[in-house]
Enzyme design. Structure first.
Site, short mmCIF file in Angstrom:
data_model
loop_
_atom_site.label_atom_id
_atom_site.label_comp_id
_atom_site.label_asym_id
_atom_site.label_seq_id
_atom_site.Cartn_x
_atom_site.Cartn_y
_atom_site.Cartn_z
N GLY A 1 4.07 1.75 -6.61
CA GLY A 1 3.25 2.94 -7.03
C GLY A 1 2.54 2.56 -8.10
O GLY A 1 1.36 3.41 -8.56
N ARG B 1 -0.10 -2.59 -3.82
CA ARG B 1 -1.15 -2.46 -4.49
C ARG B 1 -1.36 -3.42 -5.73
O ARG B 1 -2.53 -4.24 -5.84
CB ARG B 1 -1.73 -1.00 -4.68
CG ARG B 1 -3.33 -0.88 -4.96
CD ARG B 1 -3.38 0.70 -5.45
NE ARG B 1 -2.61 1.53 -4.93
CZ ARG B 1 -3.30 2.32 -3.73
NH1 ARG B 1 -4.40 2.27 -3.28
NH2 ARG B 1 -2.51 3.15 -3.13
N TYR C 1 -9.35 8.91 2.35
CA TYR C 1 -8.83 9.57 0.91
C TYR C 1 -10.00 9.60 0.00
O TYR C 1 -9.73 10.05 -1.25
CB TYR C 1 -7.95 8.31 0.12
CG TYR C 1 -6.74 7.87 1.01
CD1 TYR C 1 -5.98 8.50 1.40
CD2 TYR C 1 -6.84 6.47 1.31
CE1 TYR C 1 -4.87 7.99 2.21
CE2 TYR C 1 -5.81 5.96 1.86
CZ TYR C 1 -4.68 6.72 2.36
OH TYR C 1 -3.81 6.22 3.18
N CYS D 1 -19.73 5.73 15.09
CA CYS D 1 -20.20 6.98 15.66
C CYS D 1 -19.53 8.36 14.99
O CYS D 1 -18.88 9.06 15.58
CB CYS D 1 -20.47 7.11 17.09
SG CYS D 1 -21.21 5.88 17.83
N GLU D 2 -19.52 8.28 13.60
CA GLU D 2 -18.95 9.56 13.00
C GLU D 2 -19.48 9.37 11.56
O GLU D 2 -19.82 8.26 10.86
CB GLU D 2 -17.49 9.00 12.54
CG GLU D 2 -16.44 8.93 13.82
CD GLU D 2 -15.21 9.57 13.65
OE1 GLU D 2 -14.83 10.32 12.81
OE2 GLU D 2 -14.35 9.24 14.34
N TYR E 1 -4.22 -2.08 1.64
CA TYR E 1 -4.51 -1.06 2.59
C TYR E 1 -5.80 -1.45 2.90
O TYR E 1 -6.47 -0.15 3.45
CB TYR E 1 -4.23 0.22 1.93
CG TYR E 1 -2.71 0.36 1.19
CD1 TYR E 1 -1.77 0.47 2.05
CD2 TYR E 1 -2.54 0.34 -0.18
CE1 TYR E 1 -0.28 0.42 1.33
CE2 TYR E 1 -1.27 0.45 -0.79
CZ TYR E 1 -0.28 0.42 0.21
OH TYR E 1 1.06 0.57 -0.55
N1 LLP Z 1 7.71 1.43 -1.44
C1 LLP Z 1 7.42 2.29 -0.59
C2 LLP Z 1 8.67 3.00 -0.15
C3 LLP Z 1 6.27 2.74 -0.31
O1 LLP Z 1 6.28 3.99 0.73
C4 LLP Z 1 5.25 2.22 -0.79
C5 LLP Z 1 4.04 2.72 -0.33
C6 LLP Z 1 5.00 1.30 -1.69
C7 LLP Z 1 6.55 0.70 -1.92
C8 LLP Z 1 4.07 0.49 -2.13
O2 LLP Z 1 3.28 1.27 -2.93
P1 LLP Z 1 2.05 0.64 -3.86
O3 LLP Z 1 2.76 -0.04 -4.95
O4 LLP Z 1 1.13 0.01 -2.96
O5 LLP Z 1 1.59 2.03 -4.68
N2 LLP Z 1 -2.79 3.65 2.47
C9 LLP Z 1 -2.57 4.55 0.91
C10 LLP Z 1 -1.42 3.96 0.17
C11 LLP Z 1 -0.03 4.37 1.16
C12 LLP Z 1 1.37 3.98 0.14
C13 LLP Z 1 2.42 4.26 1.05
N3 LLP Z 1 3.52 3.73 0.44
C14 LLP Z 1 -3.82 3.98 0.04
O6 LLP Z 1 -4.66 3.21 0.78
O7 LLP Z 1 -3.88 4.17 -1.06
#
Ligand code: LLP
Length: 401
Positions: free
Chosen positions: A225, A262, A302, A328-329, A357
């Site tokens: 996160g 991320r 998003y 085409c969107e 992502y």
């Molecule tokens: N752990 C769990 C259980 C998760 O569900 C996620 C992300 C992470 C770790 C890693 O989170 P990060 O450190 O990357 O914030 N597609 C979206 C992000 C979806 C995140 C889903 N879960 C985007 O492009 O912003």
């Protein structure tokens, strides 16, 4: 300085480019911030699942956080040690649970009482003991895009503290379950420390009450996160992030697990695309490029902001433009209302912070081939996924005609 023009000549466009040295740097910074404790960094595979990226994480000593058996198999294939693999997710199928147990990974992260019953039944059938953790939803409001906020009771993830406690007690007395971890993940792209601190307090209090019941939790998993700077966000200090967790734990002896996606790979990645045409309908200026929403869906899905740069431009004749793809969107755009110099055919545009992502959320929409991926390490560049061909795209259908 990355020579994008050379990379475009060598590998074609559109193209994902990842700087592995940035991943190494980020990994070490994060590891360092928890150095007062035992810690395990389990990279969230969903952010970037390229095998070479995972192999690089393995070489740094990292593990993986997976959300499907496919991701578990990817991690193992890339050389991640089985005792550093966690399997999370709200909807694991029986066959996925069975395979994960057979592969003897570190732990399965459970998200409901029903799921725990399934895991117990499958472990008993296999005559193995399933190491588990429970994902606790601490009901904390994180200011991020609603699609990527996960720690509120209105989200589908995890269980409430009371339910978690009941699950741990049940697991303690089960012959086939061994509770070893406790887990939360409250959302993604978080740019303030406070929600982590609040979650840390809730979870460490639960941890202490479990220890008092003689339930030996060894892993304190704080999820992922940590946000990055896409536009002008104030990002959090890793020191404060780590301290907020360590302070809530006090002297309790646990291994801290974190699941960054991320933070490790977002800023290492660039999406390189080529200008096809410009058009201006009198109301709006459009720069049409060869990359599209099927390659990088974050702006469309998003309304995410990604910095863009027109390479080798004279910086003359600047005006506002939308950068759009060939799909085409109307939702097919990479950036909107950006000040851009006049472009010409074959100019290169680099879309930044695209390592997380990006490719993993790409598709074959409009029968567009998924693009190639390239790694940079030191002075070297190398292909880590070849561009799909038309044959690749139709391979699973063509024999049914
Ligand atoms: N752990 C769990 C259980 C998760 O569900 C996620 C992300 C992470 C770790 C890693 O989170 P990060 O450190 O990357 O914030 N597609 C979206 C992000 C979806 C995140 C889903 N879960 C985007 O492009 O912003």
């Amino acid at each position: 300085m990355i020579n994008f023009a050379n990379l475009a000549d060598k590998y074609g466009t559109p193209l994902y480019v990842y700087n592995f040295d940035t991943i190494t740097e980020r990994f070490n910074l994060l590891k360092d911030s928890f150095k007062a404790r035992k810690s395990l960094i389990c990279f969230a595979v969903k952010a970037n699942s390229n095998l070479s990226v995972l192999k690089h994480i393995a070489s740094l000593g990292g593990g993986c956080d997976c959300v499907s058996i496919g991701e578990v198999k990817r991690a193992l294939h890339a050389g991640i040690a089985k005792y550093k693999i966690i399997y999370s997710g709200v909807g694991k199928r029986d066959d996925e649970i069975e395979e994960a147990l057979k592969k003897d990974i570190l732990m399965l992260n459970l998200e409901s009482e029903e799921e725990m019953a399934r895991v117990e039944a499958i472990a008993s059938k296999l005559r193995v003991v399933a190491r588990i953790s429970v994902r606790v939803n601490p009901n904390i409001d994180v200011k991020t895009h609603p699609y990527i906020s996960t720690g509120l009771h209105e989200n589908k993830f995890g269980v409430e503290v009371d339910v978690a406690k009941r699950m741990y007690i049940k697991a303690k007395y089960s012959e086939f379950l061994e509770p070893v971890g406790i887990h939360f993940h409250i959302g993604s792209q978080i740019v303030e420390v406070e929600p982590f601190r609040e979650a840390g307090v809730v979870l460490s209090s639960l941890l202490r009450s479990l220890r008092a019941l003689d339930i030996d939790i060894k892993f304190f998993d704080i999820g992922g996160g940590v946000g990055i700077r896409y536009e002008n966000e104030e990002t959090i200090s890793l020191y404060e992030y780590a301290q907020s967790i360590l302070a809530s734990l006090g002297g309790v002896d646990v291994t801290i697990v974190c699941e960054p996606g991320r933070y490790l790979v977002g800023e290492c990645g660039y999406f390189l695309t080529k200008v096809l045409y410009e058009k201006n309908n009198g109301v709006k200026r459009f720069v049409v490029v060869d990359g599209a929403m099927n390659d990088l869906i974050r702006p469309s899905l998003y309304s995410a902001y990604h910095e863009v740069e027109l390479l080798n431009s004279s910086n003359e004749d600047v005006s506002e433009a939308d950068i759009v793809g060939p799909i085409c969107e109307s939702g097919d755009f990479l950036a909107k209302k950006r000040a851009l110099p006049k472009t010409k055919h074959n100019d290169l545009i680099v879309v930044k912070n695209a390592g997380a992502y990006g490719f993993t959320m790409s598709s074959n929409y409009n029968t567009r081939a998924r693009v190639a991926e390239v790694a940079l390490e030191g002075e070297n560049d190398r292909l880590i996924r070849r561009r799909e061909s038309f044959e690749d795209i139709i391979a699973l259908e063509k024999d049914f005609l």
